[in-house]
Design a protein around this motif. Structure first.
Motif, PDB file in Angstrom:
ATOM      1  N   UNK A 192      20.805  59.654  31.885  1.00 40.07           N
ATOM      2  CA  UNK A 192      21.548  60.122  30.711  1.00 40.07           C
ATOM      3  C   UNK A 192      22.452  59.036  30.152  1.00 40.07           C
ATOM      4  N   UNK A 193      22.734  59.159  28.854  1.00 34.03           N
ATOM      5  CA  UNK A 193      23.719  58.321  28.168  1.00 34.03           C
ATOM      6  C   UNK A 193      24.632  59.274  27.409  1.00 34.03           C
ATOM      7  N   UNK A 194      25.903  59.349  27.803  1.00 35.92           N
ATOM      8  CA  UNK A 194      26.831  60.318  27.232  1.00 35.92           C
ATOM      9  C   UNK A 194      28.163  59.630  26.922  1.00 35.92           C
ATOM     10  N   UNK A 195      29.098  60.425  26.398  1.00 39.26           N
ATOM     11  CA  UNK A 195      30.474  59.972  26.218  1.00 39.26           C
ATOM     12  C   UNK A 195      31.397  60.878  27.021  1.00 39.26           C
ATOM     13  N   UNK A 196      32.644  60.448  27.193  1.00 35.86           N
ATOM     14  CA  UNK A 196      33.614  61.215  27.983  1.00 35.86           C
ATOM     15  C   UNK A 196      34.271  62.252  27.082  1.00 35.86           C
ATOM     16  N   UNK A 197      33.613  63.420  26.960  1.00 36.06           N
ATOM     17  CA  UNK A 197      34.070  64.465  26.035  1.00 36.06           C
ATOM     18  C   UNK A 197      35.370  65.111  26.512  1.00 36.06           C
ATOM     19  N   UNK A 198      35.536  65.236  27.812  1.00 36.26           N
ATOM     20  CA  UNK A 198      36.789  65.786  28.341  1.00 36.26           C
ATOM     21  C   UNK A 198      37.969  64.902  27.924  1.00 36.26           C
ATOM     22  N   UNK A 199      37.778  63.599  28.024  1.00 34.31           N
ATOM     23  CA  UNK A 199      38.807  62.642  27.610  1.00 34.31           C
ATOM     24  C   UNK A 199      39.125  62.813  26.124  1.00 34.31           C
ATOM     25  N   UNK A 200      38.088  63.027  25.321  1.00 35.05           N
ATOM     26  CA  UNK A 200      38.284  63.200  23.883  1.00 35.05           C
ATOM     27  C   UNK A 200      39.150  64.419  23.590  1.00 35.05           C
ATOM     28  N   UNK A 201      38.839  65.566  24.236  1.00 37.07           N
ATOM     29  CA  UNK A 201      39.628  66.773  24.016  1.00 37.07           C
ATOM     30  C   UNK A 201      41.057  66.628  24.499  1.00 37.07           C
ATOM     31  N   UNK A 202      41.229  65.967  25.641  1.00 37.32           N
ATOM     32  CA  UNK A 202      42.571  65.783  26.220  1.00 37.32           C
ATOM     33  C   UNK A 202      43.422  64.859  25.349  1.00 37.32           C
ATOM     34  N   UNK A 203      42.859  63.702  25.012  1.00 37.63           N
ATOM     35  CA  UNK A 203      43.618  62.738  24.218  1.00 37.63           C
ATOM     36  C   UNK A 203      43.838  63.227  22.788  1.00 37.63           C
ATOM     37  N   UNK A 204      42.874  63.977  22.247  1.00 35.23           N
ATOM     38  CA  UNK A 204      43.050  64.522  20.902  1.00 35.23           C
ATOM     39  C   UNK A 204      44.218  65.480  20.833  1.00 35.23           C
ATOM     40  N   UNK A 205      44.308  66.387  21.820  1.00 28.65           N
ATOM     41  CA  UNK A 205      45.418  67.342  21.857  1.00 28.65           C
ATOM     42  C   UNK A 205      46.751  66.614  22.042  1.00 28.65           C
ATOM     43  N   UNK A 206      46.770  65.643  22.950  1.00 30.49           N
ATOM     44  CA  UNK A 206      48.004  64.881  23.194  1.00 30.49           C
ATOM     45  C   UNK A 206      48.429  64.113  21.924  1.00 30.49           C
ATOM     46  N   UNK A 207      47.445  63.604  21.190  1.00 29.74           N
ATOM     47  CA  UNK A 207      47.767  62.858  19.968  1.00 29.74           C
ATOM     48  C   UNK A 207      48.439  63.765  18.939  1.00 29.74           C
ATOM     49  N   UNK A 208      47.880  64.969  18.724  1.00 27.64           N
ATOM     50  CA  UNK A 208      48.472  65.878  17.739  1.00 27.64           C
ATOM     51  C   UNK A 208      49.874  66.307  18.164  1.00 27.64           C
ATOM     52  N   UNK A 209      50.085  66.499  19.450  1.00 31.35           N
ATOM     53  CA  UNK A 209      51.437  66.822  19.927  1.00 31.35           C
ATOM     54  C   UNK A 209      52.382  65.662  19.608  1.00 31.35           C
ATOM     55  N   UNK A 210      51.896  64.441  19.783  1.00 38.36           N
ATOM     56  CA  UNK A 210      52.701  63.275  19.454  1.00 38.36           C
ATOM     57  C   UNK A 210      53.003  63.170  17.976  1.00 38.36           C
ATOM     58  N   UNK A 211      52.182  63.829  17.147  1.00 36.43           N
ATOM     59  CA  UNK A 211      52.418  63.855  15.696  1.00 36.43           C
ATOM     60  C   UNK A 211      53.254  65.063  15.279  1.00 36.43           C
ATOM     61  N   UNK A 212      53.801  65.787  16.263  1.00 38.45           N
ATOM     62  CA  UNK A 212      54.721  66.883  15.973  1.00 38.45           C
ATOM     63  C   UNK A 212      54.108  68.266  16.001  1.00 38.45           C
ATOM     64  N   UNK A 213      52.840  68.403  16.327  1.00 38.91           N
ATOM     65  CA  UNK A 213      52.177  69.713  16.352  1.00 38.91           C
ATOM     66  C   UNK A 213      52.508  70.461  17.647  1.00 38.91           C
ATOM     67  N   UNK A 214      52.681  71.780  17.536  1.00 43.23           N
ATOM     68  CA  UNK A 214      52.958  72.613  18.705  1.00 43.23           C
ATOM     69  C   UNK A 214      52.000  73.800  18.796  1.00 43.23           C
ATOM     70  N   UNK A 215      51.358  74.157  17.709  1.00 44.16           N
ATOM     71  CA  UNK A 215      50.396  75.271  17.689  1.00 44.16           C
ATOM     72  C   UNK A 215      49.041  74.694  17.264  1.00 44.16           C
ATOM     73  N   UNK A 216      48.304  74.219  18.244  1.00 46.38           N
ATOM     74  CA  UNK A 216      47.082  73.460  17.979  1.00 46.38           C
ATOM     75  C   UNK A 216      45.842  74.315  18.280  1.00 46.38           C
TER      76      UNK A 216
END
Length: 332
Positions: free
Chosen positions: A154-178
């Motif tokens: 298989x050839x894949x990407x780290x989707x768990x990392x994407x979801x984790x870092x995406x949520x953390x990024x929006x929190x860093x941009x001031x979001x609380x209800x994501x």
């Protein structure tokens, strides 16, 4: 699994006659051909076309099964596949399954019977036995984007990392209800994106807002549009949206515009599987970018390595994981 010998026995002919009949030789009487074809149908016989191809010379053709090539990462992955295959002297045949298990099964059987040297597939997970049967028959198979079977490369990407870092990024941009607009939990990348999002929200102590789209998708834009309305109806304080893919994000943008909700001022949006289209929108979309072209090229290299190995050797499995990169744009 039925063999040519079984077909010949049922048709009451010898193996050489059955072989000539299946090759449409004019030396075989039409009535005999009809008996052979009927035996093939009753036994669900699939000839080992790879072995035949090796005797006659490779067809130098690779079958590719993806959900869609319409404005998605699969378009760029398919481009990477075609570029690398052409460089190495192979042609490609692409089938769009729309994540429909029945369509996927039909495409698999058609490609299996059309002299493909190997298959690249983004599987739904519903036809795993058929895929293993195809591989066991001698046709090389590599999974792309989705690792549904650990026994197949298989050839894949780290989707768990994407979801984790995406949520953390929006929190860093001031979001609380994501909120997260995701695909079917039966398909691994969607499930892993959700797992990463869930982990981040739990770590930060924030409530989840999650929408799962249908199993069979005919309209990613509508999934994003409808998912946004569901999120807004369930949480009027929504201030951030994570979209599984760019097309979901585009649907989310349209839903916000139709409701007169300004973004990114009130609600920030980002894609968890971005590709080049995100940078071409009227309001460019922040995304976790997947290295799609590189993934396509790597999948071809692994497949050809397996195809070129000794016929008697069992190829070693390769599982390659790429990482996402954050690209900040106007929607956040």
């Amino acid at each position: 699994m039925a063999t040519l010998k079984d077909v010949a026995k049922l048709a009451c002919v010898d193996v050489s006659t059955a072989s000539r009949a299946l090759n449409d030789s004019p030396c075989v009487h039409p009535d005999t051909k009809a008996r052979v074809y009927e035996a093939v149908k009753k036994l669900s016989y699939h000839p080992n076309l790879l072995a035949k191809g090796l005797r006659q010379g490779k067809r130098h053709t690779i079958g590719v099964l993806v959900p869609t090539i319409n404005l998605s990462v699969f378009a760029e992955i398919s481009q990477g596949i075609e570029m690398e295959a052409r460089r190495l002297g192979y042609e490609t045949v692409i089938c769009n399954t729309m994540d429909d298990p029945a369509a996927e099964k039909e495409c698999l059987n058609r490609l299996r019977s059309s002299f493909q040297d190997g298959l690249l597939i983004a599987p739904t997970g519903s036809n795993s036995k058929l895929i293993r049967d195809i591989k066991e028959s001698g046709i090389s198979v590599v999974q792309i984007v989705r690792r549904q079977d650990d026994h197949i490369s298989s050839v894949v990407s780290d989707y768990r990392e994407s979801g984790f870092k995406g949520a953390k990024y929006l929190v860093g941009r001031g979001c609380r209800h994501i909120g997260l607009i995701d695909g079917s939990m039966k398909i691994i990348p969607y499930r892993e994106r959700y797992d990463g999002y869930k982990e981040a929200m739990a770590e930060l102590g924030y409530e989840e807002n999650f929408v799962e789209s249908p199993v069979v998708r005919g309209d990613y834009f509508k999934d994003g549009y409808d998912g946004t309305n569901i999120l807004l109806d369930g949480n009027p304080d929504l201030d951030g949206i994570l979209a599984a893919a760019d097309m979901h994000g585009i649907g989310a943008i349209r839903a916000l515009k139709d409701r007169g909700i300004p973004f990114p001022e009130k609600i920030k949006i980002m894609s968890l599987s971005g590709h080049s289209i995100g940078g071409m929108l009227e309001t460019t979309m922040t995304s976790m970018e997947m290295p799609s072209v590189a993934m396509g090229k790597k999948s071809v290299q692994i497949l050809i390595d397996e195809m070129d190995g000794p016929a008697e050797a069992v190829p070693s499995k390769q599982h390659v994981m790429f990482h996402f990169s954050l690209v900040e744009r106007e929607t956040t």
